[in-house]
Design a protein around this motif. Sequence first.
Motif, short mmCIF file in Angstrom:
data_model
loop_
_atom_site.label_atom_id
_atom_site.label_comp_id
_atom_site.label_asym_id
_atom_site.label_seq_id
_atom_site.Cartn_x
_atom_site.Cartn_y
_atom_site.Cartn_z
N LEU A 261 -126.84 8.30 2.51
CA LEU A 261 -125.49 7.73 2.51
C LEU A 261 -124.61 8.66 1.70
O LEU A 261 -124.89 8.92 0.52
N LEU A 262 -123.53 9.18 2.31
CA LEU A 262 -122.69 10.19 1.69
C LEU A 262 -121.31 9.64 1.33
O LEU A 262 -120.73 8.84 2.07
N ASN A 263 -120.78 10.11 0.20
CA ASN A 263 -119.38 9.91 -0.18
C ASN A 263 -118.89 11.22 -0.77
O ASN A 263 -119.59 11.83 -1.59
N GLY A 264 -117.71 11.67 -0.33
CA GLY A 264 -117.24 12.98 -0.78
C GLY A 264 -115.78 12.99 -1.18
O GLY A 264 -114.99 12.16 -0.74
N VAL A 265 -115.43 13.96 -2.04
CA VAL A 265 -114.05 14.15 -2.48
C VAL A 265 -113.71 15.63 -2.39
O VAL A 265 -114.56 16.50 -2.59
N LEU A 266 -112.46 15.91 -2.07
CA LEU A 266 -111.97 17.28 -1.93
C LEU A 266 -111.41 17.77 -3.26
O LEU A 266 -110.71 17.02 -3.96
N ILE A 267 -111.74 19.01 -3.65
CA ILE A 267 -111.16 19.62 -4.84
C ILE A 267 -110.62 21.00 -4.47
O ILE A 267 -110.97 21.55 -3.42
N GLU A 268 -109.80 21.53 -5.34
CA GLU A 268 -109.27 22.88 -5.14
C GLU A 268 -109.75 23.77 -6.28
O GLU A 268 -109.53 23.46 -7.45
N ALA A 269 -110.43 24.86 -5.94
CA ALA A 269 -110.93 25.79 -6.94
C ALA A 269 -109.77 26.56 -7.57
O ALA A 269 -108.66 26.58 -7.03
N PRO A 270 -109.99 27.20 -8.73
CA PRO A 270 -108.91 27.97 -9.38
C PRO A 270 -108.27 29.02 -8.48
O PRO A 270 -107.08 29.31 -8.62
N ASP A 271 -109.05 29.56 -7.52
CA ASP A 271 -108.48 30.57 -6.62
C ASP A 271 -107.80 29.95 -5.40
O ASP A 271 -107.36 30.65 -4.50
N GLY A 272 -107.71 28.61 -5.37
CA GLY A 272 -107.03 27.93 -4.27
C GLY A 272 -107.95 27.51 -3.13
O GLY A 272 -107.51 26.80 -2.22
N GLU A 273 -109.23 27.91 -3.18
CA GLU A 273 -110.15 27.55 -2.09
C GLU A 273 -110.46 26.05 -2.14
O GLU A 273 -110.63 25.47 -3.22
N GLN A 274 -110.54 25.43 -0.98
CA GLN A 274 -110.88 24.02 -0.90
C GLN A 274 -112.40 23.85 -0.85
O GLN A 274 -113.09 24.52 -0.08
N GLN A 275 -112.88 22.95 -1.70
CA GLN A 275 -114.31 22.68 -1.79
C GLN A 275 -114.53 21.17 -1.79
O GLN A 275 -113.61 20.40 -2.06
N VAL A 276 -115.76 20.76 -1.51
CA VAL A 276 -116.07 19.33 -1.39
C VAL A 276 -117.25 18.97 -2.28
O VAL A 276 -118.33 19.56 -2.16
N TRP A 277 -117.02 18.02 -3.20
CA TRP A 277 -118.12 17.40 -3.93
C TRP A 277 -118.65 16.24 -3.08
O TRP A 277 -117.88 15.40 -2.63
N THR A 278 -119.96 16.17 -2.90
CA THR A 278 -120.56 15.08 -2.14
C THR A 278 -121.65 14.42 -2.97
O THR A 278 -122.49 15.11 -3.58
N PHE A 279 -121.63 13.09 -2.99
CA PHE A 279 -122.64 12.30 -3.68
C PHE A 279 -123.55 11.69 -2.62
O PHE A 279 -123.08 11.01 -1.70
N ILE A 280 -124.85 11.93 -2.75
CA ILE A 280 -125.81 11.62 -1.69
C ILE A 280 -126.84 10.64 -2.21
O ILE A 280 -127.57 10.93 -3.16
#
Length: 533
Positions: A261-280
């Motif tokens: 079962l996944l839940n995720g949130v979007l973050i922005e790295a210092p260089d502007g790249e979009q990344q996703v934290w996912t809790f599994i």
Amino acid sequence: MNAALPYNELQRLAHLHALNILDSGREQSFDDIACLAMSLCRTPIAVVSLIDSDRQWFKSCVGLHATETSRDVSFCAHAILRPDDLLVVEDATQDPRFHDNPLVLGDEHIRFYAGAPLVSAEGHAFGTLCVIDRVPRRLDQLQLNSLQLLARQVMQLLQLREANQALQLSQQKLLTLYNQAPVAIILNHLDDGRFIEFNPEFVRLIGYSAEEILRLNTADITPSEYAEEDQHKLQRVAATGRYGPYEKHYIHKDGSLIPVLLNGVLIEAPDGEQQVWTFIQDISERKRAEQIKNDFVSAVSHELRTPLTSISGALGLLVSGKLGSLPEKMDSMLTIAHKNALRLSQLINDLLDMEKLIAGKMGFDLKRQPLVPIIEQSLESNKAYADSFDVSLSLHICADEQDIPLMVAIDAHRLQQVLANFISNAVKFSPPHGQVEVHLIQQLREIKIAVIDQGPGISDEFREHLFQKFTQADSSASRQRGGTGLGLAISKTFVERMNGRIGFDSVPGQGATFFAIFPLANRASDLSVTPNH
């Protein structure tokens, strides 16, 4: 002469101790400021001094071989009594506060002292930045101003040091939580799903080593049938900043499937790249428990179905009078028994339907056919039930039925089950002499079937659970009215398997409207579905 205690001594000491700086090691940044103060004021000694309860301790001491002295002989203990002013002693031998001080009379031979208090935003004077000489002297105004400015820089260092310690403590707590968490946590690039970080629980979950995981992306450990839904979740997280809960499977290194079962949130790295934290969350145990429950329910339902059918049939013959008339009291009791047997039969049928749906064994025969006759047949089938509650049924068509028959590609039997559930629920919760209306509403290339009642409506706290299995709005009321808590869950699956959508509208106290929406199939180009078995 001993210095008096500041009026806020207890609070000052508590704040000083909270800085965790006393008895810490030498730090170049403090030494640099002391050296600069010594150079600007042209003195042989400069000290960053902090006044503890019974001592003065030197964070930096340039030109003097000491780490602390007694507070009783401290010049700085006098300086902190006036946080807004410098304490300047041009000749200690002539100052009644210090002329007999051991630091003046002894080997230290202190004659000149100038100290700028180190004052926090709360007004606590922790100590001083001071310059010392062994001969009497005087500082000009520029030197005095410079000493105060440097003292403020020392305070900035103290505050930065405190903030950095708090940050390190917070990071340590988060790192401990991250490493010890019972759920897997991963960080991925949004664009290609490559792994950036992951905690030990994720390594345990999928069986790959940390080095192997860094060469993978999320698609490498996901069965191909999830590709479309995964893409939908990526679009959602990009648009809203989060996704989930999302249930799927991961592929273990040994090839086995792991339900997660996944839940995720979007973050922005210092260089502007979009990344996703996912809790599994590994839901293997939950799935095993559900399977055990489903197997048990299935076994019991199958064992009960045949004898219950016989019991219901026998009771039906008795209450119908086909086997002869019965005494009034016996007839009444058998009628109650027959109704409850039918109710139990419906429960078993719902359980078996749900079992087939879960197992994917229920077939659907989707055919292009007119909708209105199916609705009319459903109303006729449920009329007797509505009459028993003194509720009337009516049909209202808001569409171009007069010109073109409303054609839909559905399984008529499954739609009848959906409508029976909608209508029976509406009837059960309607007041006596109430009315249940069935509306057919054409919406461009779709048709909406809406069942409207005059009941109490749906409470706010129940809305999100409405289509879950074994769920009823009000347990006590629902028990009186009957019901299994499976009807809406089954109806939702039926409607979606027939390429439709299900939903409801309700205001508490003003009734409820349950609806299903299907694509129209009036033209050959509208018919884009195939039978689903």
